[in-house]
Design a protein around this motif. Structure first.
Motif, PDB file in Angstrom:
ATOM      1  N   SER A  37     -24.792 -60.619 -34.672  1.00  0.00           N
ATOM      2  CA  SER A  37     -22.714 -59.922 -34.844  1.00  0.00           C
ATOM      3  C   SER A  37     -21.947 -60.817 -33.252  1.00  0.00           C
ATOM      4  O   SER A  37     -21.122 -60.671 -32.895  1.00  0.00           O
ATOM      5  N   SER A  38     -22.892 -61.960 -32.827  1.00  0.00           N
ATOM      6  CA  SER A  38     -22.318 -62.453 -31.469  1.00  0.00           C
ATOM      7  C   SER A  38     -22.228 -64.183 -32.024  1.00  0.00           C
ATOM      8  O   SER A  38     -22.320 -64.622 -30.669  1.00  0.00           O
ATOM      9  N   ASN A  39     -22.770 -64.694 -32.840  1.00  0.00           N
ATOM     10  CA  ASN A  39     -22.966 -65.927 -32.752  1.00  0.00           C
ATOM     11  C   ASN A  39     -24.073 -66.534 -32.095  1.00  0.00           C
ATOM     12  O   ASN A  39     -23.371 -67.989 -31.356  1.00  0.00           O
ATOM     13  N   GLU A  40     -24.895 -66.267 -32.049  1.00  0.00           N
ATOM     14  CA  GLU A  40     -25.845 -66.400 -31.041  1.00  0.00           C
ATOM     15  C   GLU A  40     -27.337 -67.419 -31.741  1.00  0.00           C
ATOM     16  O   GLU A  40     -27.015 -66.870 -33.131  1.00  0.00           O
ATOM     17  N   THR A  41     -27.220 -68.464 -31.581  1.00  0.00           N
ATOM     18  CA  THR A  41     -28.613 -69.629 -32.414  1.00  0.00           C
ATOM     19  C   THR A  41     -29.893 -69.046 -32.288  1.00  0.00           C
ATOM     20  O   THR A  41     -29.961 -68.425 -31.347  1.00  0.00           O
TER      21      THR A  41
END
Length: 368
Positions: A37-41
């Motif tokens: 949900s937070s566009n973390e790699t």
């Protein structure tokens, strides 16, 4: 005798601001959760960045370098820039806030786009100015709509390029056309948080335009491809005059030492970034194809996420999908606040997470 209870009151306009709501992180009752949900790699941070962080932990009694010289040098060397035109901050959010508080005030206007990053509006209103929202065309920034909204009160224009949560981008020629049509006293802010993922030949993050202009700044982040979201590391490339003004109110130690050390090491490990981008390239295409084959519409993305649109059918809308996926441990981002009430944004995750979402989505749609 006046018995009214006095208490501190925020200045006018502050309580009109809707607080930023981050993507959810938890799925109650689910043993294993994949946060998408937070566009973390999914690859995490570079091992060299982690090592630099650990080494810095041995000197926590020492104030950090207030100019972040080590980090600015690493960025300058990697991108071929003059360190004097760089400023680092506690995430790019801090830098966006500094811009607003230095260049906006009561009676001023700043232009944002329909599906732009919500922090722009928050910072504009926080500075006492008025946000002017213009429509996008099919989830793409409309340069003509922005230019038509410019008035003598306009002091700033914000463009997320690529956009979030859309994943679309503005070609370099259009960005230059926008800049050419703006008054010279209006600052064009190019937020290139996802630039590392973009391969399109007609895209520019903003370095070239900043280098040849006096009213353009570009912001970047280490929270996405570099995997340092927990440390809040951002940077800005801009004209000397603008950076001079911002430095006058910037906190003297606005970045912590571990963040400076880890960011410097991460920037110099471009081989690791190449791996992160390669993983994203592979799965961005696979996810898009899989969802489209299920009959869903996916906004074409050049980032590390996809915007998935759901049918307007009872039981099959985005909130229904969100509830279903969450129950199985897959947390996507609801984007109603961004103007997409019937869509979810999914971060490109690990292979296991991606395959799991695909299978769960097929089950949700009755296509398993």
């Amino acid at each position: 005798m006046d018995t009214a209870v006095l208490k501190p009151v925020p200045r006018p306009g502050i309580m009109d601001i809707a607080a930023y709501v981050p993507g959810k992180e938890h799925a109650p009752g689910v043993a294993r959760v994949f946060k998408l949900s937070s566009n973390e790699t999914p690859l995490g941070a570079s091992p060299s960045a982690i090592d630099a962080f650990r080494q810095s932990a041995g000197h926590l009694e020492i104030y950090p370098d207030g100019q972040a010289n080590q980090l600015r040098a690493a960025i300058a060397e990697t991108h071929g820039l003059n360190p004097a035109n760089l400023m680092c901050g506690n995430g790019s959010d801090e830098l966006l806030g500094l811009l607003c508080h230095v260049y906006l005030g009561q009676g001023d206007e700043a232009i944002i786009t329909e599906h732009g990053f919500l922090v722009y509006k928050i910072q504009i209103m926080g500075a006492g100015a008025t946000p002017i929202t213009v429509k996008e065309k099919e989830a793409r920034v409309d340069v003509d709509a922005i230019l038509a909204a410019v008035t003598p009160k306009t002091k700033m224009v914000f463009i997320a390029n690529p956009g979030n949560p859309t994943g679309t981008y503005v070609p370099a020629a259009e960005v230059r056309r926008l800049h050419a049509g703006l008054p010279k006293n209006v600052i064009l802010v190019l937020d290139a948080a996802y630039a590392e993922y973009v391969h399109e030949h007609d895209y520019e993050a903003g370095i070239e335009l900043v280098s040849s202009s006096q009213n353009v700044v570009m912001t970047r982040t280490f929270s996405k491809a570099y995997g340092l979201a927990a440390l809040r590391v951002g940077w800005m490339y801009g004209p000397a005059d603008i950076l001079d003004a911002l430095n006058r109110i910037r906190g003297p130690f606005n970045m912590n030492a571990p963040a400076i050390a880890a960011g410097s090491a991460a920037m110099r490990d471009q081989a690791f970034i190449a791996k992160a981008v390669a993983h994203n390239d592979e799965w961005l295409a696979k996810l898009t194809k899989a969802f489209e084959e299920m009959g869903l519409t996916v906004t074409p993305s050049v980032t590390n996420f996809v915007l998935i649109h759901f049918p307007d059918v009872d039981g099959k809308r985005a909130p229904d999908a969100d509830e279903f996926l969450t129950s199985r441990g897959y947390i996507l981002r609801a984007v109603k606040g961004y103007g997409f009430p019937n869509a979810l944004r999914m971060t490109v995750g690990s292979e296991e997470a991606n395959l799991g979402v695909i299978a769960a989505m097929r089950e949700f749609l009755g296509k398993a």
